[in-house]
Design a protein around this motif. Structure first.
Motif, mmCIF file in Angstrom:
data_model
loop_
_atom_site.group_PDB
_atom_site.id
_atom_site.type_symbol
_atom_site.label_atom_id
_atom_site.label_comp_id
_atom_site.label_asym_id
_atom_site.label_seq_id
_atom_site.Cartn_x
_atom_site.Cartn_y
_atom_site.Cartn_z
ATOM 1 N N UNK A 154 0.669 -1.174 0.035
ATOM 2 C CA UNK A 154 0.176 -0.056 -0.189
ATOM 3 C C UNK A 154 0.782 1.165 -0.062
ATOM 4 N N UNK A 155 0.366 2.265 -0.772
ATOM 5 C CA UNK A 155 1.156 3.580 -0.790
ATOM 6 C C UNK A 155 0.135 4.821 -0.517
ATOM 7 N N UNK A 156 0.713 5.670 0.022
ATOM 8 C CA UNK A 156 -0.199 6.988 0.413
ATOM 9 C C UNK A 156 0.474 8.426 -0.052
ATOM 10 N N UNK A 157 -0.281 9.081 -0.695
ATOM 11 C CA UNK A 157 0.252 10.531 -0.983
ATOM 12 C C UNK A 157 -0.813 11.553 -0.647
ATOM 13 N N UNK A 158 -0.537 12.502 0.096
ATOM 14 C CA UNK A 158 -1.418 13.698 0.463
ATOM 15 C C UNK A 158 -0.967 15.156 -0.166
ATOM 16 N N UNK A 159 -1.783 15.834 -0.508
ATOM 17 C CA UNK A 159 -1.295 17.081 -0.936
ATOM 18 C C UNK A 159 -2.513 18.091 -0.853
ATOM 19 N N UNK A 160 -2.228 19.324 -0.964
ATOM 20 C CA UNK A 160 -3.175 20.386 -0.798
ATOM 21 C C UNK A 160 -3.387 20.915 -2.110
ATOM 22 N N UNK A 164 -7.631 22.612 0.242
ATOM 23 C CA UNK A 164 -8.248 21.379 0.401
ATOM 24 C C UNK A 164 -7.339 20.373 0.661
ATOM 25 N N UNK A 165 -7.629 19.423 1.449
ATOM 26 C CA UNK A 165 -6.813 18.249 1.769
ATOM 27 C C UNK A 165 -7.184 16.952 0.398
ATOM 28 N N UNK A 166 -6.255 16.577 -0.309
ATOM 29 C CA UNK A 166 -6.355 15.726 -1.359
ATOM 30 C C UNK A 166 -5.590 14.481 -1.154
ATOM 31 N N UNK A 167 -6.278 13.162 -1.185
ATOM 32 C CA UNK A 167 -5.658 12.116 -0.860
ATOM 33 C C UNK A 167 -5.279 10.992 -1.945
ATOM 34 N N UNK A 168 -4.437 10.228 -2.067
ATOM 35 C CA UNK A 168 -4.380 9.314 -3.011
ATOM 36 C C UNK A 168 -3.892 7.848 -2.013
ATOM 37 N N UNK A 192 -9.473 11.224 -3.859
ATOM 38 C CA UNK A 192 -10.883 11.994 -3.812
ATOM 39 C C UNK A 192 -10.638 13.382 -4.484
ATOM 40 N N UNK A 193 -9.781 13.326 -5.361
ATOM 41 C CA UNK A 193 -9.512 14.301 -6.400
ATOM 42 C C UNK A 193 -10.790 14.283 -7.412
ATOM 43 N N UNK A 194 -11.133 15.505 -8.132
ATOM 44 C CA UNK A 194 -11.879 15.357 -9.240
ATOM 45 C C UNK A 194 -10.895 15.422 -10.308
ATOM 46 N N UNK A 195 -10.817 14.686 -11.416
ATOM 47 C CA UNK A 195 -9.847 14.633 -12.513
ATOM 48 C C UNK A 195 -10.769 14.540 -13.668
ATOM 49 N N UNK A 196 -10.434 15.260 -14.826
ATOM 50 C CA UNK A 196 -10.986 15.144 -16.129
ATOM 51 C C UNK A 196 -10.391 13.799 -16.539
ATOM 52 N N UNK A 197 -11.342 13.036 -17.432
ATOM 53 C CA UNK A 197 -11.201 11.755 -17.792
ATOM 54 C C UNK A 197 -9.783 11.586 -18.866
ATOM 55 N N UNK A 247 -1.999 20.816 -11.330
ATOM 56 C CA UNK A 247 -2.019 19.812 -12.092
ATOM 57 C C UNK A 247 -0.566 18.928 -11.771
ATOM 58 N N UNK A 248 0.697 19.722 -12.027
ATOM 59 C CA UNK A 248 1.863 19.217 -11.772
ATOM 60 C C UNK A 248 2.091 18.348 -10.358
ATOM 61 N N UNK A 249 1.469 18.940 -9.312
ATOM 62 C CA UNK A 249 1.683 18.587 -7.837
ATOM 63 C C UNK A 249 0.789 17.227 -8.061
ATOM 64 N N UNK A 250 -0.406 17.278 -8.509
ATOM 65 C CA UNK A 250 -1.192 15.944 -8.399
ATOM 66 C C UNK A 250 -0.503 14.957 -9.228
ATOM 67 N N UNK A 251 0.010 15.366 -10.575
ATOM 68 C CA UNK A 251 0.756 14.114 -11.201
ATOM 69 C C UNK A 251 1.944 13.662 -10.765
#
Length: 393
Positions: A154-160, A164-168, A192-197, A247-251
């Motif tokens: 399992x791996x986890x990443x969190x960012x703002x 807002x807090x977003x988690x992967x 729990x981010x919203x991402x274009x398909x 986008x870069x932070x999420x990627x």
């Protein structure tokens, strides 16, 4: 191990024993989104692929998912029309409980190729999964995915994002039949981010290319490889795409999760006790460097030499030479970590004891310079011990 990790907002998960495996081991898992989630996926490139892979590819066209349901122990590969019926029945049963369309359900299997799925055990198992699904059941879910794995992954990443807090949270299973272009591995990424398909699909493919497609345990590509990613938007952030400021932070966070999971797979290679990084530089192109690195990483002669702590550099030169990369023998340099054993295609006067010291480590690198250009590539692999044979005979 992962008892303190919770799923991203709007997700639940579960892992149970449905009786597919002997001895009561967990063998079914569920990942459930409370809301329709944007879906992305990457699958095996094997021309012989399992029934669930065929169905998942078709469902990905829909682009929206509510759940992933999977079993371990039986791969449902090379099972003909009966296997396809089983996948569709699993999707239909899951969809009926959720109240959604079957194409919103992704179905995965892993295990032995050939046997048919025991639907008399799997269908009740789906109901049990829903009854036990909770945001904190990460450990149980990861355990249920395992086959020859010695530990869950399992791996986890969190960012703002937008304050807002977003988690992967990502899961993976895999320990053998692992070769670049993925392997008998499954990985599920939830956010729990919203991402274009389309942006999500591109980001996942990029992350997979830099992680799961950079690893090799035994050079065998599987029939069931699947990486699925779900983004349900429950964090409340605006929908991300490639033009978004964040986008870069999420990627990067997505790539981090995939890379960490990929490294866990190599460290858990069947029977392996050494992690080996193969770096190739100085190739005429990145593609050539990739060919040379894969050739060295997949060589059973190299893998067994590493297992025996034998610095047999001739096997490395041989593997580079038979790769599809352009090679000029008299220019090749080879290093064990920083210890150079080959310069200009011939052995240096380095003491063999220094090389043995390197290959006796549990983690070391083989660094190769072809001195032909700027191309570079890396493949992460492991040694091959007698235990690998015992697991797989």
């Amino acid at each position: 191990m992962y008892s303190n990790i919770h799923m991203p907002k709007g997700f639940k998960c579960a892992g149970v024993s449905a009786g597919i495996k002997l001895g009561g081991a967990k063998d079914m898992a569920l990942i459930l989104s409370d809301f329709p989630a944007t879906a992305a996926g990457v699958f095996t490139q094997n021309q012989v692929c399992a029934a669930p892979v065929k169905v998942c590819r078709a469902h990905l066209e829909h682009g929206v998912a509510r759940a992933i349901v999977m079993n371990s122990g039986i791969a449902n590969a090379c099972t003909g029309s009966e296997g396809m019926v089983a996948v569709r029945d699993m999707a239909a049963e899951t969809a009926k409980i959720i109240g959604c369309e079957p194409q919103e359900i992704f179905v995965c299997s892993t295990g032995r190729i050939g046997p048919q799925l025991p639907l008399d055990k799997i269908v009740p198992g789906i109901g049990t999964l829903f009854e036990s699904a909770l945001i904190e059941h990460v450990q149980e879910t990861a355990e249920a995915m395992m086959t020859t794995d010695t530990r869950p992954k399992v791996s986890v990443a969190q960012l703002q994002i937008e304050g807002r807090a977003v988690k992967i949270v990502g899961f993976a299973k895999g320990a053998g039949m692992i070769e670049p272009n993925m392997a008998t591995m499954l990985s599920y990424i939830t956010t729990d981010a919203a991402v274009e398909r389309h942006a999500f699909q591109n980001a996942l493919k990029k992350a997979v290319d830099a992680s799961f497609n950079r690893i090799s345990i035994d050079g065998d590509q599987s029939t069931n490889d699947t990486v699925l990613a779900l983004a349900n938007g429950a964090s409340g952030v605006k929908t991300l795409d490639e033009s978004s400021d964040d986008w870069d932070a999420f990627s990067r966070a997505l790539e981090k999760v995939c890379f960490e999971l990929a490294m866990m797979i190599v460290h858990d290679g069947e029977g392996a006790d050494k992690f080996v990084t193969v770096n190739v530089a100085g190739a005429v192109s990145d593609a050539d460097a990739d060919q040379a690195a894969r050739s060295v990483a997949n060589s059973m002669l190299n893998k067994t030499a590493w297992a025996g702590t034998t610095p047999n550099w001739g096997r490395i030169m041989d593997a580079v030479g038979y790769s599809l990369a352009r090679v000029e023998e008299e220019k090749v340099g080879v290093f064990y970590d920083d210890a150079q054993v080959v310069a200009g295609g011939v052995r240096t006067d380095i003491a063999v004891e220094e090389l043995i010291k390197v290959v006796s480590q549990t983690d070391f690198a083989i660094n190769i310079d072809l001195h032909l250009g700027d191309g570079a590539a890396t493949v992460y692999t492991c040694n091959c011990t007698e235990e690998y044979v015992r697991i797989n005979y």
